[in-house]
Design a protein around this motif. Structure first.
Motif, PDB file in Angstrom:
ATOM      1  N   PHE A 174     -20.936 118.823  34.443  1.00  0.00           N
ATOM      2  CA  PHE A 174     -21.900 118.263  33.732  1.00  0.00           C
ATOM      3  C   PHE A 174     -21.600 116.555  33.380  1.00  0.00           C
ATOM      4  CE2 PHE A 174     -22.714 122.437  32.352  1.00  0.00           C
ATOM      5  CZ  PHE A 174     -24.244 122.498  32.969  1.00  0.00           C
ATOM      6  N   ALA A 175     -20.324 116.442  33.561  1.00  0.00           N
ATOM      7  CA  ALA A 175     -19.860 114.957  33.393  1.00  0.00           C
ATOM      8  C   ALA A 175     -20.269 114.089  34.720  1.00  0.00           C
ATOM      9  CB  ALA A 175     -18.346 114.624  33.160  1.00  0.00           C
ATOM     10  N   GLY A 176     -19.705 114.840  35.940  1.00  0.00           N
ATOM     11  CA  GLY A 176     -20.174 114.278  37.203  1.00  0.00           C
ATOM     12  C   GLY A 176     -21.641 114.057  37.377  1.00  0.00           C
ATOM     13  N   ILE A 177     -22.451 114.961  36.861  1.00  0.00           N
ATOM     14  CA  ILE A 177     -24.011 114.793  36.884  1.00  0.00           C
ATOM     15  C   ILE A 177     -24.319 113.751  36.094  1.00  0.00           C
ATOM     16  CG2 ILE A 177     -26.120 116.193  36.661  1.00  0.00           C
ATOM     17  CD1 ILE A 177     -24.794 118.857  37.203  1.00  0.00           C
ATOM     18  N   HIS A 178     -23.948 113.723  35.197  1.00  0.00           N
ATOM     19  CA  HIS A 178     -24.189 112.522  34.041  1.00  0.00           C
ATOM     20  C   HIS A 178     -23.860 111.299  34.717  1.00  0.00           C
ATOM     21  CE1 HIS A 178     -24.804 110.188  30.594  1.00  0.00           C
ATOM     22  NE2 HIS A 178     -23.583 109.776  30.684  1.00  0.00           N
ATOM     23  N   ILE A 179     -22.650 111.122  35.143  1.00  0.00           N
ATOM     24  CA  ILE A 179     -22.396 109.795  35.896  1.00  0.00           C
ATOM     25  C   ILE A 179     -23.265 109.427  36.856  1.00  0.00           C
ATOM     26  CG2 ILE A 179     -20.494 108.952  37.156  1.00  0.00           C
ATOM     27  CD1 ILE A 179     -18.610 110.411  35.403  1.00  0.00           C
ATOM     28  N   LEU A 180     -23.530 110.276  37.849  1.00  0.00           N
ATOM     29  CA  LEU A 180     -24.388 110.031  39.024  1.00  0.00           C
ATOM     30  C   LEU A 180     -25.912 109.758  38.533  1.00  0.00           C
ATOM     31  CD1 LEU A 180     -23.015 112.525  41.584  1.00  0.00           C
ATOM     32  CD2 LEU A 180     -22.827 109.939  41.719  1.00  0.00           C
ATOM     33  N   ALA A 181     -26.386 110.416  37.538  1.00  0.00           N
ATOM     34  CA  ALA A 181     -27.750 110.417  37.125  1.00  0.00           C
ATOM     35  C   ALA A 181     -27.873 109.218  36.431  1.00  0.00           C
ATOM     36  CB  ALA A 181     -28.229 111.469  36.125  1.00  0.00           C
ATOM     37  N   SER A 182     -26.789 108.736  35.572  1.00  0.00           N
ATOM     38  CA  SER A 182     -26.870 107.392  34.970  1.00  0.00           C
ATOM     39  C   SER A 182     -26.758 106.297  35.642  1.00  0.00           C
ATOM     40  CB  SER A 182     -25.947 107.212  33.601  1.00  0.00           C
ATOM     41  OG  SER A 182     -24.666 107.456  34.198  1.00  0.00           O
ATOM     42  N   LYS A 183     -26.128 106.488  36.992  1.00  0.00           N
ATOM     43  CA  LYS A 183     -25.835 105.393  38.124  1.00  0.00           C
ATOM     44  C   LYS A 183     -24.842 104.340  37.363  1.00  0.00           C
ATOM     45  CE  LYS A 183     -30.303 105.853  40.231  1.00  0.00           C
ATOM     46  NZ  LYS A 183     -31.508 104.882  40.735  1.00  0.00           N
ATOM     47  N   THR A 184     -23.881 104.631  36.637  1.00  0.00           N
ATOM     48  CA  THR A 184     -22.994 103.850  35.919  1.00  0.00           C
ATOM     49  C   THR A 184     -21.976 103.688  36.974  1.00  0.00           C
ATOM     50  OG1 THR A 184     -21.935 105.764  35.139  1.00  0.00           O
ATOM     51  CG2 THR A 184     -23.446 104.401  33.595  1.00  0.00           C
ATOM     52  N   VAL A 185     -21.705 104.623  38.051  1.00  0.00           N
ATOM     53  CA  VAL A 185     -20.699 104.707  38.929  1.00  0.00           C
ATOM     54  C   VAL A 185     -21.366 105.302  40.094  1.00  0.00           C
ATOM     55  CG1 VAL A 185     -18.378 105.244  39.756  1.00  0.00           C
ATOM     56  CG2 VAL A 185     -18.681 104.635  37.220  1.00  0.00           C
ATOM     57  N   GLN A 186     -21.305 104.727  41.480  1.00  0.00           N
ATOM     58  CA  GLN A 186     -21.865 105.422  42.493  1.00  0.00           C
ATOM     59  C   GLN A 186     -20.517 105.349  43.766  1.00  0.00           C
ATOM     60  OE1 GLN A 186     -24.721 106.864  43.057  1.00  0.00           O
ATOM     61  NE2 GLN A 186     -25.257 106.737  41.009  1.00  0.00           N
ATOM     62  N   PRO A 187     -20.651 106.314  44.497  1.00  0.00           N
ATOM     63  CA  PRO A 187     -19.674 106.316  45.931  1.00  0.00           C
ATOM     64  C   PRO A 187     -19.625 104.679  46.599  1.00  0.00           C
ATOM     65  CG  PRO A 187     -20.665 108.414  45.688  1.00  0.00           C
ATOM     66  CD  PRO A 187     -21.456 107.334  44.465  1.00  0.00           C
ATOM     67  N   GLY A 188     -18.336 104.129  46.501  1.00  0.00           N
ATOM     68  CA  GLY A 188     -18.299 102.650  47.146  1.00  0.00           C
ATOM     69  C   GLY A 188     -18.113 101.742  46.103  1.00  0.00           C
ATOM     70  N   ASP A 189     -18.541 102.111  44.826  1.00  0.00           N
ATOM     71  CA  ASP A 189     -18.203 101.045  43.767  1.00  0.00           C
ATOM     72  C   ASP A 189     -16.725 100.722  43.479  1.00  0.00           C
ATOM     73  OD1 ASP A 189     -20.864 100.990  43.513  1.00  0.00           O
ATOM     74  OD2 ASP A 189     -20.941 102.138  41.691  1.00  0.00           O
ATOM     75  N   TYR A 190     -16.360  99.558  43.082  1.00  0.00           N
ATOM     76  CA  TYR A 190     -15.128  99.166  42.827  1.00  0.00           C
ATOM     77  C   TYR A 190     -14.976  99.367  41.379  1.00  0.00           C
ATOM     78  CZ  TYR A 190     -10.067  97.144  43.249  1.00  0.00           C
ATOM     79  OH  TYR A 190      -8.912  96.955  42.953  1.00  0.00           O
ATOM     80  N   ILE A 191     -14.117 100.113  40.747  1.00  0.00           N
ATOM     81  CA  ILE A 191     -14.001 100.310  39.427  1.00  0.00           C
ATOM     82  C   ILE A 191     -12.651 100.048  38.985  1.00  0.00           C
ATOM     83  CG2 ILE A 191     -15.991 101.632  39.300  1.00  0.00           C
ATOM     84  CD1 ILE A 191     -13.937 103.939  38.924  1.00  0.00           C
ATOM     85  N   GLN A 192     -12.315  99.831  37.608  1.00  0.00           N
ATOM     86  CA  GLN A 192     -11.213  99.589  37.219  1.00  0.00           C
ATOM     87  C   GLN A 192     -11.336 100.234  35.604  1.00  0.00           C
ATOM     88  OE1 GLN A 192      -9.680  95.576  35.581  1.00  0.00           O
ATOM     89  NE2 GLN A 192      -7.825  95.913  36.586  1.00  0.00           N
ATOM     90  N   LEU A 193     -10.361 101.152  35.369  1.00  0.00           N
ATOM     91  CA  LEU A 193     -10.095 101.815  34.153  1.00  0.00           C
ATOM     92  C   LEU A 193      -9.095 101.045  33.264  1.00  0.00           C
ATOM     93  CD1 LEU A 193      -9.773 105.433  35.637  1.00  0.00           C
ATOM     94  CD2 LEU A 193     -11.841 103.938  35.192  1.00  0.00           C
ATOM     95  N   SER A 194      -9.481 101.372  31.942  1.00  0.00           N
ATOM     96  CA  SER A 194      -8.765 100.889  30.878  1.00  0.00           C
ATOM     97  C   SER A 194      -6.971 101.210  30.871  1.00  0.00           C
ATOM     98  CB  SER A 194      -8.978 101.054  29.484  1.00  0.00           C
ATOM     99  OG  SER A 194      -9.271 102.520  29.204  1.00  0.00           O
ATOM    100  N   SER A 195      -7.072 102.525  31.660  1.00  0.00           N
ATOM    101  CA  SER A 195      -5.529 103.049  31.847  1.00  0.00           C
ATOM    102  C   SER A 195      -4.839 102.250  32.946  1.00  0.00           C
ATOM    103  CB  SER A 195      -5.539 104.550  31.978  1.00  0.00           C
ATOM    104  OG  SER A 195      -6.333 104.776  32.954  1.00  0.00           O
ATOM    105  N   GLY A 196      -5.483 101.416  33.820  1.00  0.00           N
ATOM    106  CA  GLY A 196      -4.936 100.755  34.735  1.00  0.00           C
ATOM    107  C   GLY A 196      -5.238 101.132  36.227  1.00  0.00           C
ATOM    108  N   GLU A 197      -5.926 102.374  36.463  1.00  0.00           N
ATOM    109  CA  GLU A 197      -6.194 102.916  37.595  1.00  0.00           C
ATOM    110  C   GLU A 197      -7.517 101.813  38.176  1.00  0.00           C
ATOM    111  OE1 GLU A 197      -6.024 104.744  35.082  1.00  0.00           O
ATOM    112  OE2 GLU A 197      -4.458 106.532  35.848  1.00  0.00           O
ATOM    113  N   GLU A 198      -7.495 101.461  39.404  1.00  0.00           N
ATOM    114  CA  GLU A 198      -8.522 100.788  39.929  1.00  0.00           C
ATOM    115  C   GLU A 198      -8.544 101.130  41.391  1.00  0.00           C
ATOM    116  OE1 GLU A 198      -7.981  96.281  40.805  1.00  0.00           O
ATOM    117  OE2 GLU A 198      -6.515  96.657  39.179  1.00  0.00           O
TER     118      GLU A 198
END
Length: 365
Positions: A174-198
């Motif tokens: 359900f977290a994955g469904i929420h992420i895609l439905a809210s369009k905060t992250v989509q495949p192809g986006d470049y993201i950076q997490l607070s933990s350092g992963e990007e």
């Protein structure tokens, strides 16, 4: 039927079966021709539909021929009933698989067209495929005369136990469904997490998100952890972004000359380097009287996150070369040695700033 089998029955059955096979062959050729036309269209959905029809339509013709052959043969009522059931189940199975391909293909086409990337959000594709196959399975059971009401009741009761046992898995789903439905992250986006992963988001499936960093390694992150993390998305609301380059020149420099030369280098870089945005208005802002230099910031526009490294590389090389040609000096960090009677006091420099009390002493013989 109680009559004996005759030669005419075999002839008519053979004609019916051959007609079904001939029709399947002709329909397959027709659908191949339609597939060639679908490849030339801009919409990829017709390719998915034609590909699915190429699987279900010929089989429908074969099943129809077999049903016609069974109808003309002197079969008993029981054998005729079982034969019809087998052919019906076969037809439902082929139709269900084809429908699952069509729906999954259309969902994949929609996700690709909206994200604009090659990677697909397989979570929606897998969910739709499973739903279509489940509906087809229930239709087969109903066709065979098996009541599905007790099964649905048992599934409802057992679903509670399964939900308790798979809390983490369902939370990630359900977290994955929420992420895609809210369009905060989509495949192809470049993201950076607070933990350092990007990195670039490769895929979001039913359990985890796959991220490819710039060193081409994959980072696998549970959807629940991604939904709770503080994250920066460098491609939303738009891919273009600005980058800051810090520069410093000597105090005796003519700042008007420095600004003019820097603007010329910016215009050259933005025009010739791939990934730059020539329409972006460059900005130069002087901001600091440093220890040995006057610092200023150059703001450049880039088309996409990974382009910034190439643009910075080219801009710094060209700016350094042009400053040397124009006689503009970029001072190196300096250290002052203060001599005292009987000792040498050396102020220690931290990040370009001399701090009070940061002294290193050495005796002089």
């Amino acid at each position: 039927m109680n009559r004996a089998l005759t030669v005419d029955d075999l002839v008519f059955a053979g004609i019916a079966l051959a007609s079904g096979l001939l029709a399947a062959f002709a329909l397959r050729i027709l659908l191949r021709w339609l597939g060639g036309h679908a490849d030339r269209t801009r919409w990829s959905g017709d390719d998915v539909i034609v590909h699915a029809l190429r699987a279900v339509v010929p089989w429908t013709a074969v099943v129809g021929g077999a049903a016609g052959a069974a109808a003309v043969l002197p079969l008993t009522r029981t054998v005729q009933h079982h034969t019809n059931q087998v052919l019906t189940v076969l037809l439902i199975f082929v139709a269900t698989v084809s429908a699952a391909r069509v729906v999954a293909g259309l969902v994949r086409t929609v996700t690709q067209s909206r994200s604009g990337v090659a990677g697909s959000a397989t979570i929606f594709v897998n969910i739709t495929r499973i739903l279509v196959l489940a509906i087809g399975f229930l239709v087969v059971l109903q066709t065979l005369g098996i009541s599905i009401a007790p099964m649905l009741t048992a599934l409802g009761v057992g679903g509670l136990a399964v939900a308790l046992a798979l809390q983490d898995t369902l939370a990630n789903l359900f977290a994955g469904i929420h992420i895609l439905a809210s369009k905060t992250v989509q495949p192809g986006d470049y993201i950076q997490l607070s933990s350092g992963e990007e990195g670039y988001v490769e895929d979001i499936n039913w359990r985890q998100t796959t991220i490819r960093n710039l060193s081409n390694n994959l980072i696998v992150l549970p959807n629940g952890q991604l939904a709770q993390a503080n994250m920066t998305n460098f491609m939303r609301p738009e891919e273009q972004l600005t980058i800051l380059v810090q520069v410093g020149v000597a105090y005796d420099s003519d700042l008007e000359h420095v600004e003019r030369v820097t603007n010329e280098v910016i215009a050259e870089t933005m025009t010739e380097v791939e990934g730059a945005v020539p329409d972006h208005e460059p900005i130069i802002r002087f901001h600091t009287f440093g220890d040995s230099r006057i610092g200023f910031t150059v703001i450049l526009g880039v088309g996409e996150f990974s382009d910034q490294y190439r643009i910075k590389h080219e801009f710094i090389k060209r700016l350094h070369k042009r400053y040397r040609a124009e006689g503009i000096r970029i001072p190196a960090p300096a250290r002052t040695v203060a001599l005292q009677q009987g000792a040498v006091a050396i102020p220690q420099q931290r990040n370009g700033v001399f701090e009070p009390g940061d002294m290193t002493s050495a005796r002089l013989d």
